[in-house]
Motif scaffolding. Structure first.
Motif, PDB file in Angstrom:
ATOM      1  N   LEU A 408       0.829  -1.203   0.000  1.00  0.00           N
ATOM      2  CA  LEU A 408       0.000   0.000   0.000  1.00  0.00           C
ATOM      3  C   LEU A 408       0.865   1.256   0.000  1.00  0.00           C
ATOM      4  N   SER A 409       1.870   1.265   0.864  1.00  0.00           N
ATOM      5  CA  SER A 409       2.762   2.426   0.946  1.00  0.00           C
ATOM      6  C   SER A 409       3.521   2.622  -0.363  1.00  0.00           C
ATOM      7  N   ALA A 410       3.934   1.508  -0.982  1.00  0.00           N
ATOM      8  CA  ALA A 410       4.708   1.603  -2.218  1.00  0.00           C
ATOM      9  C   ALA A 410       3.879   2.165  -3.363  1.00  0.00           C
ATOM     10  N   VAL A 411       2.657   1.648  -3.557  1.00  0.00           N
ATOM     11  CA  VAL A 411       1.849   2.115  -4.690  1.00  0.00           C
ATOM     12  C   VAL A 411       1.421   3.569  -4.497  1.00  0.00           C
ATOM     13  N   ALA A 412       1.139   3.941  -3.254  1.00  0.00           N
ATOM     14  CA  ALA A 412       0.782   5.337  -2.993  1.00  0.00           C
ATOM     15  C   ALA A 412       1.979   6.244  -3.260  1.00  0.00           C
ATOM     16  N   GLY A 413       3.167   5.762  -2.892  1.00  0.00           N
ATOM     17  CA  GLY A 413       4.370   6.547  -3.123  1.00  0.00           C
ATOM     18  C   GLY A 413       4.705   6.716  -4.591  1.00  0.00           C
ATOM     19  N   LEU A 414       4.265   5.780  -5.423  1.00  0.00           N
ATOM     20  CA  LEU A 414       4.512   5.873  -6.861  1.00  0.00           C
ATOM     21  C   LEU A 414       3.515   6.782  -7.572  1.00  0.00           C
ATOM     22  N   GLY A 415       2.499   7.238  -6.846  1.00  0.00           N
ATOM     23  CA  GLY A 415       1.532   8.141  -7.446  1.00  0.00           C
ATOM     24  C   GLY A 415       0.227   7.503  -7.858  1.00  0.00           C
ATOM     25  N   MET A 416       0.017   6.219  -7.497  1.00  0.00           N
ATOM     26  CA  MET A 416      -1.267   5.594  -7.792  1.00  0.00           C
ATOM     27  C   MET A 416      -2.299   6.120  -6.809  1.00  0.00           C
ATOM     28  N   THR A 417      -3.478   6.450  -7.299  1.00  0.00           N
ATOM     29  CA  THR A 417      -4.458   7.155  -6.474  1.00  0.00           C
ATOM     30  C   THR A 417      -5.648   6.308  -6.041  1.00  0.00           C
ATOM     31  N   ALA A 418      -5.772   5.094  -6.541  1.00  0.00           N
ATOM     32  CA  ALA A 418      -6.891   4.232  -6.148  1.00  0.00           C
ATOM     33  C   ALA A 418      -6.396   2.791  -6.065  1.00  0.00           C
ATOM     34  N   GLY A 419      -7.065   2.005  -5.213  1.00  0.00           N
ATOM     35  CA  GLY A 419      -6.642   0.616  -5.053  1.00  0.00           C
ATOM     36  C   GLY A 419      -7.731  -0.244  -4.458  1.00  0.00           C
ATOM     37  N   GLN A 420      -7.543  -1.542  -4.585  1.00  0.00           N
ATOM     38  CA  GLN A 420      -8.424  -2.501  -3.949  1.00  0.00           C
ATOM     39  C   GLN A 420      -7.626  -3.746  -3.602  1.00  0.00           C
ATOM     40  N   GLY A 421      -8.159  -4.539  -2.710  1.00  0.00           N
ATOM     41  CA  GLY A 421      -7.465  -5.738  -2.250  1.00  0.00           C
ATOM     42  C   GLY A 421      -7.926  -6.073  -0.844  1.00  0.00           C
ATOM     43  N   TYR A 422      -7.512  -7.228  -0.361  1.00  0.00           N
ATOM     44  CA  TYR A 422      -7.965  -7.688   0.946  1.00  0.00           C
ATOM     45  C   TYR A 422      -7.556  -6.738   2.064  1.00  0.00           C
ATOM     46  N   LEU A 423      -6.424  -6.043   1.913  1.00  0.00           N
ATOM     47  CA  LEU A 423      -6.013  -5.093   2.939  1.00  0.00           C
ATOM     48  C   LEU A 423      -6.990  -3.931   3.030  1.00  0.00           C
ATOM     49  N   LEU A 424      -7.554  -3.551   1.903  1.00  0.00           N
ATOM     50  CA  LEU A 424      -8.441  -2.380   1.845  1.00  0.00           C
ATOM     51  C   LEU A 424      -9.910  -2.740   2.006  1.00  0.00           C
ATOM     52  N   GLY A 425     -10.244  -4.000   1.982  1.00  0.00           N
ATOM     53  CA  GLY A 425     -11.632  -4.401   2.160  1.00  0.00           C
ATOM     54  C   GLY A 425     -11.937  -5.689   1.436  1.00  0.00           C
ATOM     55  N   ARG A 426     -12.487  -6.637   2.142  1.00  0.00           N
ATOM     56  CA  ARG A 426     -12.848  -7.926   1.539  1.00  0.00           C
ATOM     57  C   ARG A 426     -14.240  -7.854   0.908  1.00  0.00           C
ATOM     58  N   PRO A 427     -14.503  -8.736  -0.039  1.00  0.00           N
ATOM     59  CA  PRO A 427     -15.826  -8.738  -0.663  1.00  0.00           C
ATOM     60  C   PRO A 427     -16.921  -9.106   0.333  1.00  0.00           C
ATOM     61  N   SER A 428     -18.103  -8.635   0.071  1.00  0.00           N
ATOM     62  CA  SER A 428     -19.252  -8.955   0.918  1.00  0.00           C
ATOM     63  C   SER A 428     -20.497  -9.091   0.059  1.00  0.00           C
ATOM     64  N   VAL A 429     -21.395  -9.991   0.481  1.00  0.00           N
ATOM     65  CA  VAL A 429     -22.693 -10.134  -0.193  1.00  0.00           C
ATOM     66  C   VAL A 429     -23.801  -9.466   0.615  1.00  0.00           C
TER      67      VAL A 429
END
Length: 458
Positions: A408-429
């Motif tokens: 997360l820190s690496a992609v934010a540092g590279l200038g990416m502004t949006a993301g998804q993944g288990y760290l940021l939130g798991r799927p839900s029904v």
């Protein structure tokens, strides 16, 4: 001969040497001080020396036999690994390959040296595999292993390969999980026999008739504010344990029902999206072939979701020979407000062709680029290049599969502004979970695990 015989021989030799040599050192005749006849030492020497010679000879012969057997075993294993069409593999507890046989090159396109140390997610979606395994093992002992699991392998050239996976969990001496080992072989949907084809068609037609799909949503976050800005639809299959979600779509394509399955999954996802907070974008996946279906504009227009909220992610599941009709169809949708995204960018040649020829509004970077981006200079360089490329064409960039704080820190540092993944939130029904996405909260705090049912990005 057991190795303890060598110790016996050494002790006997030392005993004879002391019995004969020690009296000479003391200036006496052998054993004269003890009143024993001198001939005893001669007799003992005559008895011990043949035993020593025989024991030494037997030990050498045994060692030669063991070396010959080990050499034969090594040659046999080398022959098996070299000639077998089955791919033998092993991964450690961190999901990275620790062994790959030469047959892996045929299945995955990667030579063994290219796979060692790389994460399983390079070739198989771990979520797909975990869901299928959870279904298969629900009534079995997970430690007993599994066989005949169907999954989709992502080839080095970007194509999808249907494979059968068998394996077992490994544990160390303390009983702790230490990885997995197993075999895989290619299953070619185009060469399925008639009985298998009929079974697949019947199973898929029954699922289409029943409409037995569910949709889970996984949040997409702004990496600048931490707020949730969108959600990606994931199709979940409620039957046929042991079949990976992606396999459903591969098998549907083999019997000509892929577009029908795509359309059902799309309608199911859009119907569920009504429950999402109205400020979130809704990302749905479609194959290039389904994007050309005449029903698509009406399905989107009649969904009840404003066109400006819909993000249509074009997958690389099918090869595109002529981009003209696809670009024209997507252009009409874009004109109505739908945003176009390319999914799994960077995972293969096909996805990069999509980016270059479709000029998407959103580029979603594949997990293969994100996994380990905090430590791999090559991946960081590619990430920087993709950030620059996205800016040049006016596209936004989403980093998929973020699973660690370091990533997360690496992609934010590279200038990416949006993301998804288990760290940021798991799927839900659960709609009650979705309702809480209408605001900011610490990543991973409210999203729930998707549970054991099969799922696939929709």
């Amino acid at each position: 001969m057991p190795k303890w015989w060598l110790l016996v021989i050494i002790v006997m030799e030392a005993g004879v040497a002391l019995a004969v040599g020690l009296p000479f050192v003391l200036g006496d005749e052998p054993w004269e001080a003890w009143g024993w006849p001198v001939w005893i030492s001669d007799v003992l020497s005559l008895l011990v020396v043949p035993v020593v010679v025989y024991a030494s000879s037997s030990l050498v012969r045994q060692q030669l036999r063991e070396r010959a057997e080990a050499s034969r075993t090594t040659r046999l294993m080398d022959t098996v690994l070299t000639t077998s069409r089955e791919w033998l593999w092993a991964i450690g507890p961190d999901g990275r390959f620790t062994f790959s046989s030469p047959a892996g090159a045929e299945v995955t396109g990667y030579e063994p040296s290219e796979l060692l140390g790389r994460h399983l997610g390079l070739i198989i979606d771990p979520d797909d595999l975990a869901d299928a395994l959870q279904q298969r093992n629900s009534s079995q002992d997970a430690d007993a292993g599994w066989a005949g699991l169907h999954a989709v392998c992502r080839h080095k050239d970007g194509s999808r390969v249907l494979v059968e996976v068998s394996g077992r969990a490994l544990r160390d001496a303390a009983g702790r999980p230490s990885g997995f080992e197993g075999t895989s072989r290619v299953l070619d949907p185009g060469t399925l026999d008639s009985l298998a084809t009929d079974e697949i068609r019947s199973r898929i037609e029954a699922m289409l008739a029943a409409g037995s799909l569910l949709t889970a949503f996984q949040p997409i976050r702004s990496l600048e504010t931490g707020s949730i800005i969108g959600a990606e639809a994931l199709t979940r299959f409620l039957s046929s344990p042991g079949i990976s979600p992606e396999v459903w779509f591969v098998e549907a394509a083999a019997v000509g029902l892929d577009v029908e399955l795509d359309m059902l999954a799309l309608e199911t996802a859009l119907g569920a999206a009504i429950e999402l907070p109205p400020n979130l974008s809704v990302s749905v996946n479609l194959s290039p072939r389904a994007c050309l279906d005449a029903r698509l504009p009406d399905i989107l227009a009649n969904s009840g979701i404003p066109m400006g909220r819909i993000v249509l992610e074009v997958t690389e599941r099918h090869q595109v020979v002529d981009y003209g009709p696809l670009a024209a169809a997507l252009g009409l949708l874009r004109g109505s407000g739908v945003r176009i995204a390319v999914d799994d960018a960077g995972s293969g040649f096909a996805s990069m062709r999509h980016v270059l020829l479709l000029k998407p509004d959103v580029i979603k970077l594949d997990r293969d680029i994100i996994a380990g981006i905090d430590t791999d200079p090559g991946q960081r360089a590619l990430g920087v290049a993709m950030v620059g490329f996205a800016k040049e064409i006016g596209a936004s960039l989403v980093a998929e599969g973020i699973e660690t704080e370091a990533e997360l820190s690496a992609v934010a540092g590279l200038g990416m502004t949006a993301g998804q993944g288990y760290l940021l939130g798991r799927p839900s029904v659960r709609p009650e979970d979705w309702a809480q996405w209408d605001g900011e909260f610490p990543h991973g705090g409210n999203a729930k695990s998707p549970g054991p049912a099969n799922q696939r990005r929709q």
